[in-house]
Design an enzyme around this catalytic site. Structure first.
Site, PDB file in Angstrom:
ATOM      1  CB  CYS A   1     -11.834   6.195  -1.599  1.00 33.76           C
ATOM      2  SG  CYS A   1     -10.642   7.500  -1.361  1.00 33.76           S
TER       3      CYS A   1
ATOM      4  CB  SER B   1      -9.927   7.153   3.040  1.00 35.98           C
ATOM      5  OG  SER B   1      -8.975   8.014   2.355  1.00 35.98           O
TER       6      SER B   1
ATOM      7  CG  HIS C   1      -5.765   4.384   4.692  1.00 34.26           C
ATOM      8  ND1 HIS C   1      -4.678   3.711   4.801  1.00 34.26           N
ATOM      9  CD2 HIS C   1      -5.872   5.565   4.173  1.00 34.26           C
ATOM     10  CE1 HIS C   1      -3.955   4.351   3.847  1.00 34.26           C
ATOM     11  NE2 HIS C   1      -4.697   5.623   3.305  1.00 34.26           N
TER      12      HIS C   1
ATOM     13  CG  HIS D   1     -14.985   8.448   2.002  1.00 32.09           C
ATOM     14  ND1 HIS D   1     -14.337   7.407   2.204  1.00 32.09           N
ATOM     15  CD2 HIS D   1     -14.142   9.375   1.397  1.00 32.09           C
ATOM     16  CE1 HIS D   1     -13.344   7.523   1.531  1.00 32.09           C
ATOM     17  NE2 HIS D   1     -13.044   8.439   0.975  1.00 32.09           N
TER      18      HIS D   1
ATOM     19  CB  CYS E   1     -13.596  11.606  -1.840  1.00 35.20           C
ATOM     20  SG  CYS E   1     -12.013  11.133  -0.938  1.00 35.20           S
TER      21      CYS E   1
END
Ligand code: APR
Ligand code: ZN
Length: 369
Positions: free
Chosen positions: A40, A42, A45, A61, A168
Site C-alpha cells: 500500500c 501508506s 510513506h 498493514h 486497508c
C-alpha cells in the site's frame, strides 16, 4: 521462533530481508502466520520518511493470515482461525467504538507511537536488537504478533489474498463512498487518483449507482482499470483540465462529491475547486507530515461546500468488513481484478517500484510457508 521479514532499517532505502527471532504472544496478543500482505502507498510513506515511525521496523498493514498461537487471556481467537489485520486496533467499548467509529479509538495509540507493544517491548529481535512494530500490524513478515483487538475473524470461504485487500485499500476506498460521504444513486462523483485505494472509491461509487463517476489519473492504464470498475468518464490531467471537464459533465456546477485519493496539496485544491456549491470534498489520501492547504473561508462560506476527511473509510470495522466480504461473495464488489501482481517476500521492493511506475493496481506479497 524464527521468521523472515522485510525491514525498514533506514528511510529512503529499500526494505531489507532480515531473519528475526519472534517472541511468543504475551497477555492479550496473537501470533499470526501471515499468508498475504498488500503493498500500500501508506507503507511507502514510511519508507520515504513522509510519515515517521521508530526504526528499524517491519511495515505492512494490509494483510490476512491464520492464527498460529494465542497468548494468555485471549478469548476471541484460536489456532487455525483465518483473520484479517486492522491497522487501528480498537478496544470495542469506548465512546468512539460504541458510536460505530472504531478507527477513532485511542486504544492502540501507544503501539503506533512507540512501535512497541503495551508492555513497552517488541516481539521482533535480531541479534539482541529490537525491531519495531508498525501500526501494530507489521505483516511484511512470515509471522507477526498483534493485540487481539487488531484482528477480525474471516469467513472460511474467502481466499486470504483477496481478504487482505479488505484490511486497508478496499475498506478505505469503498468506505469513503458508503460510510464517509454516503453517496446516493444519481449523485455525481469525481475521483482524483486511481491507485489501489482510488479504484475502490470508483467501484464504491458504481456500487451505489452514482453517475457520472469521473475518474482522473495521470497513468492511462489506471484510467482503463477505473472504467472496468465502473467509471463513466475518465480524465488525464496532463491533457485536460480536471475542473473544466467535471463542470461540463455536471451541468456547469461541479461534482456533488470530489474525492482526493493521492495525498497532495495541489490535488486536494483541485478536488475542492471541482466540488459544486453545497457539495463535499472528501480527503482520502494521506499527505506527508506538515503539508498544509490554504483555505479561503469567504469562498467556503459563499459556496457552502463541506470539506471532510476519512480514516479507514469511516467504517464500523466489525460490522462493515463482513459486509464488504459478502458483497464480494455476491459478485457486487470486485477484489480479484485489483491484484495485478503477486510477489515473493524477496521481491517486495519491486512492488513499491511498480507502484511508483504506475504499472499495478495492487501488488500483493504471498508467503510460502
Ligand atoms: N493527478 C491525478 N492522479 C495522480 C496525480 C495527479 N497529479 N499524481 C499521482 N496520481 C495517481 C497515480 O498515478 C496513482 O494511480 O494517484 C494514484 C495513487 O495511487 P497509489 O500510489 O496506488 O496509492 P494508494 O495505495 O491508492 O494510496 C493513495 O491513499 O491511503 C492513502 O497513503 C495512501 O496517500 C495514499 C493514498
Ligand atoms: Zn494502506
Amino acid at each position: 521462533m524464527r521468521a523472515r521479514a522485510a525491514v525498514l532499517a533506514e528511510v529512503k532505502k529499500p526494505l531489507e530481508i532480515w531473519e528475526l527471532e519472534v517472541d511468543a504472544p504475551k497477555e492479550g496478543e496473537v501470533l499470526v502466520r501471515v499468508v498475504a500482505a498488500g503493498v500500500c502507498h501508506s507503507d511507502l510513506h514510511y519508507i520515504q520518511g513522509d510519515l515517521e515511525t521508530p526504526l528499524p521496523a517491519i511495515p505492512g498493514h494490509e494483510g490476512a493470515g491464520v492464527v498460529e498461537a494465542v497468548g494468555p487471556g485471549v478469548t476471541r481467537f484460536r489456532p487455525g482461525d483465518p483473520v484479517v489485520f486492522v491497522f487501528r486496533a480498537f478496544c470495542g467499548h469506548c465512546f468512539y467504538c460504541l458510536n460505530g467509529r472504531p478507527a477513532l479509538c485511542d486504544f492502540s495509540n501507544p503501539i503506533r507511537r512507540t512501535g512497541r507493544m503495551f508492555d513497552g517491548t517488541t516481539r521482533f529481535h535480531r541479534n539482541g536488537t529490537d525491531v519495531h512494530h508498525v501500526l501494530g500490524v507489521s505483516c511484511f513478515a512470515e509471522y507477526t504478533v498483534v493485540p487481539e483487538q487488531g484482528l477480525l475473524s474471516l469467513p472460511p470461504d474467502i481466499p486470504l489474498d483477496r481478504a487482505a485487500l479488505v484490511g486497508c485499500g478496499v475498506t478505505t476506498g469503498v468506505g469513503a463512498v458508503l460510510f464517509a460521504a454516503g453517496v446516493r444513486a444519481g449523485e455525481t462523483v469525481l475521483v482524483i487518483g486511481c491507485g489501489g485505494v482510488g479504484l475502490n472509491v470508483v467501484q464504491g461509487a458504481a456500487l451505489v449507482g452514482a453517475g457520472p463517476v469521473i475518474a482522473a489519473d495521470v497513468v492511462p492504464q489506471k484510467l482503463e482499470w477505473a472504467r472496468q470498475l465502473g467509471a463513466t468518464h475518465t480524465i488525464d490531467p496532463r491533457e485536460q483540465d480536471v475542473v473544466e471537464v467535471v463542470r461540463e459533465l455536471t451541468g456547469g456546477r461541479g461534482a456533488d462529491y470530489a474525492f482526493e485519493v493521492i495525498g497532495r496539496a495541489d490535488t486536494i485544491q483541485q478536488a475542492y475547486a471541482a466540488t459544486r456549491k453545497g457539495g463535499t470534498t472528501v480527503i482520502v489520501g494521506l499527505t506527508p507530515m506538515g503539508t498544509t492547504v490554504p483555505l479561503d473561508p469567504l469562498d467556503l462560506l459563499r459556496t457552502e461546500k463541506t470539506i471532510k476527511a476519512t480514516l479507514y473509510g469511516s467504517a464500523n470495522l466489525p460490522r462493515d468488513i463482513p459486509r464488504l466480504l459478502e458483497l464480494y461473495r455476491l459478485g457486487r464488489l470486485r477484489l480479484d481484478e485489483l491484484i495485478s501482481r503477486r510477489l515473493r517476500l524477496e521481491e517486495i521492493n519491486d512492488g513499491f517500484e511498480a507502484m511508483l511506475a504506475g504499472s499495478v493496481a495492487r501488488s500483493i506479497v504471498v508467503f510460502e510457508h
